[in-house]
Design an enzyme around this catalytic site. Sequence first.
Site, PDB file in Angstrom:
ATOM      1  N   GLY A  54       6.371   1.050   4.432  1.00  0.00           N
ATOM      2  CA  GLY A  54       7.026   0.799   3.119  1.00  0.00           C
ATOM      3  C   GLY A  54       6.939   1.860   2.254  1.00  0.00           C
ATOM      4  O   GLY A  54       7.693   2.050   1.243  1.00  0.00           O
ATOM      5  N   ASP A 110       3.810   0.442  -1.276  1.00  0.00           N
ATOM      6  CA  ASP A 110       5.055   0.113  -1.481  1.00  0.00           C
ATOM      7  C   ASP A 110       5.151  -1.265  -2.705  1.00  0.00           C
ATOM      8  O   ASP A 110       5.594  -1.116  -3.977  1.00  0.00           O
ATOM      9  CB  ASP A 110       6.120   0.054  -0.822  1.00  0.00           C
ATOM     10  CG  ASP A 110       5.662  -1.140   0.469  1.00  0.00           C
ATOM     11  OD1 ASP A 110       4.390  -1.766   0.133  1.00  0.00           O
ATOM     12  OD2 ASP A 110       6.411  -1.551   1.147  1.00  0.00           O
ATOM     13  N   ASP A 113       1.803  -7.964  -3.229  1.00  0.00           N
ATOM     14  CA  ASP A 113       2.179  -9.057  -3.022  1.00  0.00           C
ATOM     15  C   ASP A 113       0.868  -9.916  -3.186  1.00  0.00           C
ATOM     16  O   ASP A 113       0.475 -10.279  -4.378  1.00  0.00           O
ATOM     17  CB  ASP A 113       2.846  -9.052  -1.891  1.00  0.00           C
ATOM     18  CG  ASP A 113       3.583 -10.432  -1.601  1.00  0.00           C
ATOM     19  OD1 ASP A 113       3.731 -11.069  -2.391  1.00  0.00           O
ATOM     20  OD2 ASP A 113       4.035 -10.689  -0.531  1.00  0.00           O
ATOM     21  N   THR A 114       0.274 -10.470  -2.344  1.00  0.00           N
ATOM     22  CA  THR A 114      -0.888 -11.023  -2.328  1.00  0.00           C
ATOM     23  C   THR A 114      -2.137 -10.277  -2.857  1.00  0.00           C
ATOM     24  O   THR A 114      -3.125 -10.787  -3.354  1.00  0.00           O
ATOM     25  CB  THR A 114      -1.221 -11.768  -0.850  1.00  0.00           C
ATOM     26  OG1 THR A 114      -1.631 -10.956  -0.089  1.00  0.00           O
ATOM     27  CG2 THR A 114      -0.162 -12.669  -0.370  1.00  0.00           C
ATOM     28  N   GLY A 115      -2.008  -9.048  -2.479  1.00  0.00           N
ATOM     29  CA  GLY A 115      -2.960  -8.080  -2.732  1.00  0.00           C
ATOM     30  C   GLY A 115      -4.088  -7.753  -1.675  1.00  0.00           C
ATOM     31  O   GLY A 115      -5.023  -7.164  -2.046  1.00  0.00           O
ATOM     32  N   THR A 117      -3.882  -6.316   1.570  1.00  0.00           N
ATOM     33  CA  THR A 117      -3.728  -5.179   1.854  1.00  0.00           C
ATOM     34  C   THR A 117      -4.695  -3.998   1.132  1.00  0.00           C
ATOM     35  O   THR A 117      -5.495  -3.647   1.829  1.00  0.00           O
ATOM     36  CB  THR A 117      -2.237  -4.831   2.064  1.00  0.00           C
ATOM     37  OG1 THR A 117      -1.611  -5.698   2.718  1.00  0.00           O
ATOM     38  CG2 THR A 117      -2.090  -3.265   2.851  1.00  0.00           C
ATOM     39  N   LEU A 118      -4.495  -3.947   0.035  1.00  0.00           N
ATOM     40  CA  LEU A 118      -4.791  -2.961  -0.835  1.00  0.00           C
ATOM     41  C   LEU A 118      -6.447  -3.159  -0.976  1.00  0.00           C
ATOM     42  O   LEU A 118      -7.154  -2.201  -1.116  1.00  0.00           O
ATOM     43  CB  LEU A 118      -4.112  -2.781  -2.451  1.00  0.00           C
ATOM     44  CG  LEU A 118      -2.906  -1.854  -2.291  1.00  0.00           C
ATOM     45  CD1 LEU A 118      -2.342  -1.761  -3.454  1.00  0.00           C
ATOM     46  CD2 LEU A 118      -3.119  -0.474  -1.615  1.00  0.00           C
ATOM     47  N   ASP A 169      12.018  -2.943   3.860  1.00  0.00           N
ATOM     48  CA  ASP A 169      12.946  -3.134   4.860  1.00  0.00           C
ATOM     49  C   ASP A 169      12.850  -4.609   5.237  1.00  0.00           C
ATOM     50  O   ASP A 169      12.069  -5.625   4.635  1.00  0.00           O
ATOM     51  CB  ASP A 169      12.354  -2.614   6.306  1.00  0.00           C
ATOM     52  CG  ASP A 169      11.240  -3.302   6.825  1.00  0.00           C
ATOM     53  OD1 ASP A 169      10.210  -3.617   6.272  1.00  0.00           O
ATOM     54  OD2 ASP A 169      11.446  -3.769   8.043  1.00  0.00           O
ATOM     55  N   ARG A 175      15.816   0.315   4.639  1.00  0.00           N
ATOM     56  CA  ARG A 175      14.751   1.356   4.026  1.00  0.00           C
ATOM     57  C   ARG A 175      15.395   2.273   3.321  1.00  0.00           C
ATOM     58  O   ARG A 175      14.741   2.867   2.209  1.00  0.00           O
ATOM     59  CB  ARG A 175      13.935   1.918   5.235  1.00  0.00           C
ATOM     60  CG  ARG A 175      12.776   0.781   5.752  1.00  0.00           C
ATOM     61  CD  ARG A 175      11.767   1.619   6.617  1.00  0.00           C
ATOM     62  NE  ARG A 175      11.081   0.862   7.468  1.00  0.00           N
ATOM     63  CZ  ARG A 175      10.229  -0.102   7.206  1.00  0.00           C
ATOM     64  NH1 ARG A 175       9.907   0.114   6.035  1.00  0.00           N
ATOM     65  NH2 ARG A 175       9.733  -0.709   8.223  1.00  0.00           N
TER      66      ARG A 175
HETATM   67  P1  XMP Z   1       0.203  -7.903   0.431  1.00  0.00           P
HETATM   68  O1  XMP Z   1       0.360  -9.221   0.523  1.00  0.00           O
HETATM   69  O2  XMP Z   1      -1.248  -7.455   1.198  1.00  0.00           O
HETATM   70  O3  XMP Z   1       1.240  -7.361   1.068  1.00  0.00           O
HETATM   71  O4  XMP Z   1      -0.230  -7.619  -1.034  1.00  0.00           O
HETATM   72  C1  XMP Z   1       1.497  -5.996   0.908  1.00  0.00           C
HETATM   73  C2  XMP Z   1       2.717  -5.817   2.051  1.00  0.00           C
HETATM   74  O5  XMP Z   1       3.398  -6.693   2.217  1.00  0.00           O
HETATM   75  C3  XMP Z   1       4.934  -6.349   2.549  1.00  0.00           C
HETATM   76  N1  XMP Z   1       5.683  -6.952   1.706  1.00  0.00           N
HETATM   77  C4  XMP Z   1       7.031  -6.749   1.497  1.00  0.00           C
HETATM   78  N2  XMP Z   1       8.027  -6.110   2.308  1.00  0.00           N
HETATM   79  N3  XMP Z   1       9.740  -6.808   0.917  1.00  0.00           N
HETATM   80  C5  XMP Z   1       9.048  -5.975   2.039  1.00  0.00           C
HETATM   81  O6  XMP Z   1      10.129  -5.513   2.586  1.00  0.00           O
HETATM   82  C6  XMP Z   1       8.828  -7.465   0.221  1.00  0.00           C
HETATM   83  O7  XMP Z   1       9.406  -8.369  -0.671  1.00  0.00           O
HETATM   84  C7  XMP Z   1       7.376  -7.805   0.491  1.00  0.00           C
HETATM   85  N4  XMP Z   1       6.388  -8.298   0.051  1.00  0.00           N
HETATM   86  C8  XMP Z   1       5.146  -7.852   0.691  1.00  0.00           C
HETATM   87  C9  XMP Z   1       4.707  -4.933   2.471  1.00  0.00           C
HETATM   88  O8  XMP Z   1       4.724  -4.241   3.392  1.00  0.00           O
HETATM   89  C10 XMP Z   1       3.570  -4.833   1.681  1.00  0.00           C
HETATM   90  O9  XMP Z   1       2.821  -3.279   1.895  1.00  0.00           O
END
Ligand code: XMP
Length: 185
Positions: A54, A110, A113-115, A117-118, A169, A175
């Site tokens: 992303g 990109d 969201d929940t946080g 991943t980072l 995407d 994308r």
């Molecule tokens: P977390 O929850 O770990 O997620 O912060 C981060 C990853 O979740 C995907 N993500 C999205 N992808 N539209 C998307 O295309 C969205 O609205 C969305 N929300 C979360 C994304 O890959 C990101 O790296």
Amino acid sequence: IAFDDPTPPKKRNPRAVDVLITEAQIQDRVRELGRQIEADYHGKPLTIVAVLTGSLIFLADLIRQIELPHRVALLQASSYRGATTSAGVLNVNEAFLPEVSDRDVLLLDDILDTGHTLATLVGRMSMQGARSIRTAVLLRKIGRQEVHLEPDYCGFIIPDAFVIGYGLDYNDDYRHLPYVGILTP
Ligand code: XMP
């Protein structure tokens, strides 16, 4: 060359999109983030680690706004929620990740969201001996975060909606759009 392929090309953008952040707004903001990063990393051994897929477009635009020597590294992270893995476990492919020990790492994604991943990746970079670790996201979704993580650089705060475009995407489509949008029902 003439190809004899009876399959018609797949239509791009099968669904209508409401624009949330325009191309011009993104470009202006990415330029500002570039200036900030330049000022903060002047004279430091910067490695930008981008989370695929992303952040691809964000990475390409941002590094062209940073007039500093820096390395670029890539990794792939995905959350599997299937039967074999417990919910939310992050699978990280570090095949393209060079040495980050004694480097100042800027993790790029990109969207926050929940946080998870980072937060997980910050832990990994730290175990690999990075000198410092900061995070940059283009988008931060409001009201979704489950772990404490304050991104050091953030492009835009957005409402809790599924967004596409500028690298993001839906089913591998959208994308390529130069703006960020929401799919209309
Ligand atoms: P977390 O929850 O770990 O997620 O912060 C981060 C990853 O979740 C995907 N993500 C999205 N992808 N539209 C998307 O295309 C969205 O609205 C969305 N929300 C979360 C994304 O890959 C990101 O790296």
